[in-house]
Enzyme design. Structure first.
Site, PDB file in Angstrom:
ATOM      1  N   CYS A 167     -14.755  19.988  -3.619  1.00  0.00           N
ATOM      2  CA  CYS A 167     -15.253  18.987  -2.680  1.00  0.00           C
ATOM      3  C   CYS A 167     -15.167  19.516  -1.255  1.00  0.00           C
ATOM      4  O   CYS A 167     -14.229  20.236  -0.907  1.00  0.00           O
ATOM      5  CB  CYS A 167     -14.423  17.712  -2.783  1.00  0.00           C
ATOM      6  SG  CYS A 167     -14.676  16.847  -4.326  1.00  0.00           S
ATOM      7  N   ARG A 180     -11.452  24.256   4.292  1.00  0.00           N
ATOM      8  CA  ARG A 180     -10.353  24.200   3.315  1.00  0.00           C
ATOM      9  C   ARG A 180      -9.767  25.608   3.172  1.00  0.00           C
ATOM     10  O   ARG A 180     -10.052  26.315   2.212  1.00  0.00           O
ATOM     11  CB  ARG A 180     -10.849  23.639   1.972  1.00  0.00           C
ATOM     12  CG  ARG A 180     -11.326  22.207   2.082  1.00  0.00           C
ATOM     13  CD  ARG A 180     -11.632  21.575   0.745  1.00  0.00           C
ATOM     14  NE  ARG A 180     -10.437  21.278  -0.016  1.00  0.00           N
ATOM     15  CZ  ARG A 180     -10.443  20.604  -1.168  1.00  0.00           C
ATOM     16  NH1 ARG A 180     -11.561  20.174  -1.659  1.00  0.00           N
ATOM     17  NH2 ARG A 180      -9.322  20.383  -1.818  1.00  0.00           N
ATOM     18  N   ARG A 230     -16.204  15.156 -12.392  1.00  0.00           N
ATOM     19  CA  ARG A 230     -15.209  16.221 -12.249  1.00  0.00           C
ATOM     20  C   ARG A 230     -13.799  15.671 -12.460  1.00  0.00           C
ATOM     21  O   ARG A 230     -12.902  16.408 -12.861  1.00  0.00           O
ATOM     22  CB  ARG A 230     -15.262  16.826 -10.838  1.00  0.00           C
ATOM     23  CG  ARG A 230     -16.450  17.730 -10.582  1.00  0.00           C
ATOM     24  CD  ARG A 230     -16.309  18.410  -9.237  1.00  0.00           C
ATOM     25  NE  ARG A 230     -14.907  18.749  -9.021  1.00  0.00           N
ATOM     26  CZ  ARG A 230     -14.268  18.708  -7.869  1.00  0.00           C
ATOM     27  NH1 ARG A 230     -14.892  18.376  -6.782  1.00  0.00           N
ATOM     28  NH2 ARG A 230     -13.001  19.026  -7.789  1.00  0.00           N
ATOM     29  N   ASP A 258      -6.587  11.125  -1.213  1.00  0.00           N
ATOM     30  CA  ASP A 258      -7.565  10.971  -2.303  1.00  0.00           C
ATOM     31  C   ASP A 258      -7.840   9.501  -2.642  1.00  0.00           C
ATOM     32  O   ASP A 258      -8.650   9.211  -3.521  1.00  0.00           O
ATOM     33  CB  ASP A 258      -7.096  11.733  -3.554  1.00  0.00           C
ATOM     34  CG  ASP A 258      -7.243  13.237  -3.378  1.00  0.00           C
ATOM     35  OD1 ASP A 258      -7.790  13.674  -2.353  1.00  0.00           O
ATOM     36  OD2 ASP A 258      -6.792  13.985  -4.276  1.00  0.00           O
ATOM     37  N   LYS A 289      -5.570  14.771 -13.318  1.00  0.00           N
ATOM     38  CA  LYS A 289      -6.480  15.891 -13.057  1.00  0.00           C
ATOM     39  C   LYS A 289      -5.785  17.003 -12.289  1.00  0.00           C
ATOM     40  O   LYS A 289      -5.854  18.172 -12.662  1.00  0.00           O
ATOM     41  CB  LYS A 289      -7.688  15.391 -12.260  1.00  0.00           C
ATOM     42  CG  LYS A 289      -8.487  16.506 -11.611  1.00  0.00           C
ATOM     43  CD  LYS A 289      -9.480  15.962 -10.599  1.00  0.00           C
ATOM     44  CE  LYS A 289     -10.128  17.040  -9.784  1.00  0.00           C
ATOM     45  NZ  LYS A 289      -9.352  17.477  -8.626  1.00  0.00           N
ATOM     46  N   ASN A 290      -5.112  16.649 -11.188  1.00  0.00           N
ATOM     47  CA  ASN A 290      -4.584  17.708 -10.328  1.00  0.00           C
ATOM     48  C   ASN A 290      -3.394  18.439 -10.936  1.00  0.00           C
ATOM     49  O   ASN A 290      -3.059  19.536 -10.488  1.00  0.00           O
ATOM     50  CB  ASN A 290      -4.262  17.159  -8.933  1.00  0.00           C
ATOM     51  CG  ASN A 290      -5.541  16.909  -8.136  1.00  0.00           C
ATOM     52  OD1 ASN A 290      -6.627  17.361  -8.531  1.00  0.00           O
ATOM     53  ND2 ASN A 290      -5.433  16.176  -7.042  1.00  0.00           N
TER      54      ASN A 290
HETATM   55  C1  UD1 Z   1      -5.094  19.078  -3.211  1.00  0.00           C
HETATM   56  C2  UD1 Z   1      -5.914  18.210  -4.123  1.00  0.00           C
HETATM   57  C3  UD1 Z   1      -6.867  17.342  -3.306  1.00  0.00           C
HETATM   58  C4  UD1 Z   1      -6.107  16.569  -2.242  1.00  0.00           C
HETATM   59  C5  UD1 Z   1      -5.201  17.472  -1.433  1.00  0.00           C
HETATM   60  C6  UD1 Z   1      -4.275  16.712  -0.491  1.00  0.00           C
HETATM   61  C7  UD1 Z   1      -6.057  19.616  -6.094  1.00  0.00           C
HETATM   62  C8  UD1 Z   1      -6.914  20.462  -6.968  1.00  0.00           C
HETATM   63  N1  UD1 Z   1      -6.670  19.058  -5.030  1.00  0.00           N
HETATM   64  O1  UD1 Z   1      -6.028  19.915  -2.515  1.00  0.00           O
HETATM   65  O2  UD1 Z   1      -7.516  16.447  -4.190  1.00  0.00           O
HETATM   66  O3  UD1 Z   1      -7.006  15.937  -1.355  1.00  0.00           O
HETATM   67  O4  UD1 Z   1      -4.367  18.258  -2.309  1.00  0.00           O
HETATM   68  O5  UD1 Z   1      -3.476  15.826  -1.193  1.00  0.00           O
HETATM   69  O6  UD1 Z   1      -4.881  19.405  -6.351  1.00  0.00           O
HETATM   70  N2  UD1 Z   1      -4.208  23.849   4.356  1.00  0.00           N
HETATM   71  C9  UD1 Z   1      -4.138  24.940   5.189  1.00  0.00           C
HETATM   72  N3  UD1 Z   1      -3.941  26.170   4.614  1.00  0.00           N
HETATM   73  C10 UD1 Z   1      -3.806  26.343   3.265  1.00  0.00           C
HETATM   74  C11 UD1 Z   1      -3.880  25.213   2.429  1.00  0.00           C
HETATM   75  C12 UD1 Z   1      -4.079  23.980   3.016  1.00  0.00           C
HETATM   76  O7  UD1 Z   1      -4.252  24.823   6.399  1.00  0.00           O
HETATM   77  O8  UD1 Z   1      -3.621  27.479   2.813  1.00  0.00           O
HETATM   78  C13 UD1 Z   1      -4.411  22.513   4.956  1.00  0.00           C
HETATM   79  C14 UD1 Z   1      -5.730  21.876   4.498  1.00  0.00           C
HETATM   80  O9  UD1 Z   1      -6.802  22.272   5.339  1.00  0.00           O
HETATM   81  C15 UD1 Z   1      -5.398  20.394   4.604  1.00  0.00           C
HETATM   82  C16 UD1 Z   1      -3.904  20.327   4.267  1.00  0.00           C
HETATM   83  O10 UD1 Z   1      -3.406  21.651   4.434  1.00  0.00           O
HETATM   84  O11 UD1 Z   1      -5.575  19.944   5.917  1.00  0.00           O
HETATM   85  C17 UD1 Z   1      -3.598  19.891   2.848  1.00  0.00           C
HETATM   86  O12 UD1 Z   1      -4.300  20.710   1.924  1.00  0.00           O
HETATM   87  P1  UD1 Z   1      -3.751  20.992   0.452  1.00  0.00           P
HETATM   88  O13 UD1 Z   1      -2.587  20.075   0.195  1.00  0.00           O
HETATM   89  O14 UD1 Z   1      -3.562  22.437   0.280  1.00  0.00           O
HETATM   90  O15 UD1 Z   1      -4.977  20.530  -0.417  1.00  0.00           O
HETATM   91  P2  UD1 Z   1      -5.521  21.194  -1.751  1.00  0.00           P
HETATM   92  O16 UD1 Z   1      -4.385  21.794  -2.507  1.00  0.00           O
HETATM   93  O17 UD1 Z   1      -6.715  22.021  -1.466  1.00  0.00           O
END
Ligand code: UD1
Length: 432
Positions: A117, A122, A399, A307, A22-23
């Protein structure tokens, strides 16, 4: 609302096929927007997030042909930068990849702040930091993100991510694929789907190196061309079935996987007293005896995936003793614990740590899927519980899990879907 009805208490036996990741898929579909040609994408998971993204890019003028159950052809030669379906974008987290893709293709993007989610705040500040370093002016206003590249094209830059972020790493990589010059992403995330998106971009003519390490180098190219690409198997879908067998007991062969991507999950299962037999592209999971407790801390790859946190916490509810699970990625990922408590689980959460006292059994109850993986955890709990469990809000589960109910039935689970005629219909792409 749609529900899954589970009659618990059956062990799982047989074989299950794992779908495409999915991701990876939710990044590859937006990235296809930048390709000047036809992308044939194989092993595409049939889940509502990918259907939604394909419907979003069709609104931009992408022509999508569904060739068979897992193969689509995406032709973005005549896409335009208007008619953005903002309501759909708002419903899906991965719509943030449209920022990178549209900046790459048009030098301009307008998207909604991403949904998806809810496990606490986020932010997308690291995505924005990357786009700004590459010369975009980015403004977040009234729930929208406006990005504009200086003179219509991004330029390469050196970007150090303050947080290891999967989304920011992929988004910057996508945007940089067609930027002028070289981009270096430092402190990059290393998840298997990051490597997969890099491989997809490279097979369409991009020059991305180092994906899978913490430094990724992207030499921007003028044009991406069409090609064929097959998405990797879903690490988390496979891990979910592994955890389901650990919880229910039984023996299941999990096919179409990459064992290396599952090593952190396999290691925990072995600590829990579960047998894991590694084959070339399959794992056999067997559990006959009691489950042992263990301690888990979720971390970016190659650490234990966040996850998989709700699923392993649910399996540990049945272990003989006390387990400690610490969430190392998200601030608030324990909402599902209240649902498990309704079934008799003994879990206390303090800050980012859950203390789980194993119990001999759970009792079926009406519970809600709080989010995608929490929903899968509820299903695992229901499979093991005494009596009937009704899981609500299963649109979250759909999803990210292709035919979850069908695959579990094939393993001998007593599970069915009760569709609500009032529930908005899923977007269905038809084979043409
Ligand atoms: C992706 C996955 C999600 C998974 C997560 C962590 C997808 C669509 N979703 O989410 O299922 O749980 O990786 O493996 O691929 N953060 C910041 N600033 C940013 C971005 C992130 O502070 O600009 C922080 C977030 O709050 C979190 C951490 O970084 O604490 C990791 O987030 P991130 O790896 O970016 O998660 P997603 O890409 O949203």
């Amino acid at each position: 609302m749609d529900k899954y009805i589970i009659n618990g208490g059956r062990r799982l036996y047989g074989e299950v096929e794992i779908s495409g990741a999915k991701n990876a898929a939710v990044a590859i579909i937006p990235a296809a927007l930048m390709v000047d040609g036809v992308c044939r994408i194989e092993n595409m998971p049939q889940i509502s997030d990918t259907d939604m993204l394909m419907s979003i890019i069709s609104a931009f003028g992408a022509q999508i042909k569904v060739i068979d159950r897992t193969t689509v052809e995406i032709d973005c030669r005549s896409v335009h930068n208007c008619d953005a379906p903002f309501e759909k974008m708002r419903r899906i987290r991965a719509s943030y990849y449209l920022i990178g893709a549209m900046l790459g293709r048009f030098g301009k993007a307008k998207t909604t702040m991403p949904g998806g989610c809810n496990f606490g705040v986020r932010p997308i500040d690291q995505h924005i930091k990357g786009m700004v370093a590459m010369g975009a002016k980015v403004e977040v206003k009234n729930g929208f993100v406006y990005a504009d590249a200086h003179e219509g094209r991004l330029h390469g830059a050196r970007i150090y991510l303050d947080k290891v972020s999967v989304g920011a790493t992929i988004n910057i990589m996508i945007a940089a694929a067609m930027a002028k010059g070289k981009t270096i992403i430092e402190n990059a995330a290393r998840e298997p789907h990051i490597v997969d998106v890099a491989n997809f971009l490279n097979s369409m003519g991009a020059d991305v190196r180092g994906a899978g390490t913490d430094t990724i180098k992207v030499n921007g190219v003028e044009r991406l061309h069409g090609g064929t690409y097959s998405i990797i198997p879903d690490q988390i879908e496979a891990g979910t079935y592994m955890m389901a067998v650990a919880a229910t007991g039984g023996e299941v062969r999990i096919n179409n996987i990459i064992p290396k991507h599952l090593e952190c999950i396999s290691a925990k299962l072995v600590e829990m007293g579960v047998e894991v037999q590694e084959l070339e592209d399959a794992l056999v999971i067997r559990r006959e005896g009691p489950l042992r407790p263990t301690n888990v801390k979720t971390l970016p790859y190659p650490g234990f995936p966040t996850d998989m946190q709700p699923q392993i916490s649910t399996a540990l509810c049945f272990a003989e003793g006390t387990s400690f699970v610490t969430e190392g990625v998200w601030d608030n990922r324990y909402k599902y614990v209240n649902e498990l408590r309704k079934m008799g689980a003994n879990i206390e959460v303090s800050g980012r740590t859950a203390v789980i006292e194993g119990v001999p059994c759970l009792t079926g109850a009406p519970v809600a899927a709080c989010d995608l993986r929490a929903g899968a955890a509820m299903v695992i709990a229901g499979l093991c519980a005494r009596g009937v469990t009704e899981v609500e809000d299963v649109h979250f589960i759909e999803r990210g899990y292709e035919d979850f109910v069908g695959k579990l039935m094939q393993l001998g689970a007593d599970i069915s879907v009760r569709r609500d005629p009032e529930e908005p219909e899923r977007i269905q792409l038809v084979v043409v």
